[in-house]
Design a protein around this motif. Sequence first.
Motif, mmCIF file in Angstrom:
data_model
loop_
_atom_site.group_PDB
_atom_site.id
_atom_site.type_symbol
_atom_site.label_atom_id
_atom_site.label_comp_id
_atom_site.label_asym_id
_atom_site.label_seq_id
_atom_site.Cartn_x
_atom_site.Cartn_y
_atom_site.Cartn_z
ATOM 1 N N PRO A 18 50.477 55.250 85.372
ATOM 2 C CA PRO A 18 50.671 53.609 85.479
ATOM 3 C C PRO A 18 51.131 53.175 86.650
ATOM 4 O O PRO A 18 51.050 51.896 87.070
ATOM 5 N N ALA A 19 51.382 54.027 87.698
ATOM 6 C CA ALA A 19 51.997 53.748 88.997
ATOM 7 C C ALA A 19 51.294 54.169 90.419
ATOM 8 O O ALA A 19 51.777 53.977 91.255
ATOM 9 N N GLY A 20 50.205 54.911 89.932
ATOM 10 C CA GLY A 20 49.346 55.300 91.126
ATOM 11 C C GLY A 20 49.952 56.333 91.923
ATOM 12 O O GLY A 20 49.903 56.431 93.185
ATOM 13 N N VAL A 21 50.828 57.257 91.303
ATOM 14 C CA VAL A 21 51.754 58.411 91.933
ATOM 15 C C VAL A 21 50.474 59.336 92.325
ATOM 16 O O VAL A 21 50.526 60.275 93.619
ATOM 17 N N TYR A 22 49.323 59.685 91.657
ATOM 18 C CA TYR A 22 48.432 60.799 91.749
ATOM 19 C C TYR A 22 47.139 60.362 92.393
ATOM 20 O O TYR A 22 46.465 59.403 91.811
ATOM 21 N N GLU A 23 46.683 61.304 93.163
ATOM 22 C CA GLU A 23 45.403 60.930 94.006
ATOM 23 C C GLU A 23 44.653 62.291 94.324
ATOM 24 O O GLU A 23 45.576 62.898 94.673
ATOM 25 N N PHE A 24 43.591 62.139 94.366
ATOM 26 C CA PHE A 24 42.670 63.372 94.668
ATOM 27 C C PHE A 24 42.006 62.526 96.233
ATOM 28 O O PHE A 24 41.157 61.683 96.025
#
Length: 548
Positions: free
Chosen positions: A495-501
């Motif tokens: 819910p905090a946008g920590v992970y991305e590809f």
Amino acid sequence: MAEIERESMEYDVVIVGAGPAGLSAAIRLKQLDADLEVVVLEKGSEVGAHILSGAVIDPCGLDALIPDWKDKGAPVNVPVIEDKFYVLGEAGKVGIPHWPMPPFMSNHGNYIVSMGNVCRWMAEQAEALGVEIFPGMSCSELVYGDNGEVKGVIAGEFGKNPDGTAGPGYEPGMELHGKYVFLSEGVRGSLSKEVIAKYNLSDGKEPQKFGLGMKEIWEIDPAKHKEGRVEHTMGWPLGGNAGGGAFIYHIENNQVYVGFVVHLNYKNPHLFPYMEFQRFKHHPHVAALLEGGKRVAYGARAISEGGYQSMPKMVAPGVALLGCSVGMVNVPRIKGNHNAMLSGKAAAEAAHEALQAGRASDELSAYETEVRDGAIGKDLWKVRNVKPMWSKWGMVSSLAMGGLDMWTNQFGFSLFGTMGHGKTDAASTEPASHHKPIDYPKPDGKLSFDRLTNVSFSFTNHEESQPCHLRLKDEDVPVAVDYTSYAGPSQRYCPAGVYEFVEDEGKPRFVINFQNCVHCKTCDIKDPAQNINWTVPQGGDGPNYPNM
């Protein structure tokens, strides 16, 4: 890193976490014996900085701990005066009456509170009794004694380089030793996980189940505000995609708490819990309340939902697990703070009895007995089948059968016995090929917001030069497994946008933006490969919730 020499300090009881359970334990210990040496270590920058809860509180925990809490100025000022429950469709709502439900489901006599502010007040009561409270002190390791017992913790380690080596301003922290150590870290605490695994405390128990709770505080038009009103909803927008629901609580000062919970046993990896929350606010019923208002705070945290059958053994040599470290939330009542307080009180009484008898570092079996056989166990036993019913049969059937089961359990029996939960939430996730992607509307910036904008309203901060506290067991797994088989669910369930590809020369690359982390621990729970291990960052880092 080479062997580090640390100073040590000795206490009777070391408590990790200044939430309702840890502070209750500290207060009760000093009530029983003013001469006991008690310390509370809190990873947040101040007490309450990492506390996020609904919250409608049952005051029975406060009543048992500090009977004159009203006279002492506890920030518990808004009694529930109106209690509504709706099932939402896309354009409308149906009210569900309270009369078919057992009396304990009523919110009569309960209060709407900021648990962050309640904990700040509890810390003042503890310090007045002589408890030492150290905020900004992450407990990064357990210390074990010669016989395998938990002897203490390492706290206050600062100044590591990103690779884990000692930086120029490195501070090794201290060992704080206790005759007993209480872990009240909240849901999925890193030290609690270690203790549960080391001593096999979950053997023979059902897997713990979790929800992701997200919350915003809104200031609304005074004409729409109804202090003391409580609303709970189910149904839209989740529908059959996931279990969960929402709440709207009218607190003081024309503010409302708007919250949304998604059960983490959902199957479709394309599900985006945060965007489901944002969509919810566009329901006509909710939008009419919020329009013209402004959001002033945001946060998120995981919630333990497994109930009675998922509680691990709570004690091992030298250590006891308190509150949400065990999982004491009454799911249909949407309440756990009262049980957290009662667990802290019970652990303190068991430790005091042991110390009076000259014992130390053994198993506080009296605490375990009190939790399972006393008020906490009775509270959770009556509702133990509601969560597994919902998981197996869906919302409508579980409403009817769960209500029946709660009624019969009041009289000591259940037609269903004790139902199991089955899979973990991680194992419930199915490959992306089994499901269709979900199209979510773009946030409008008025009622709904993108994640990074909202995270700025959690006042989160992490020192960027420290090691990443979100640790991968295998750095190849995110792309090889999560992205390839599950469409990279980490970029949605967080819910905090920590992970991305991100695309790197035509290939996906996994990026961890740990600076955004609000310490909800959803990644540790929901990652299908169980490859992400949430650990504590250096002390004081993370969200700084003002009055969640």
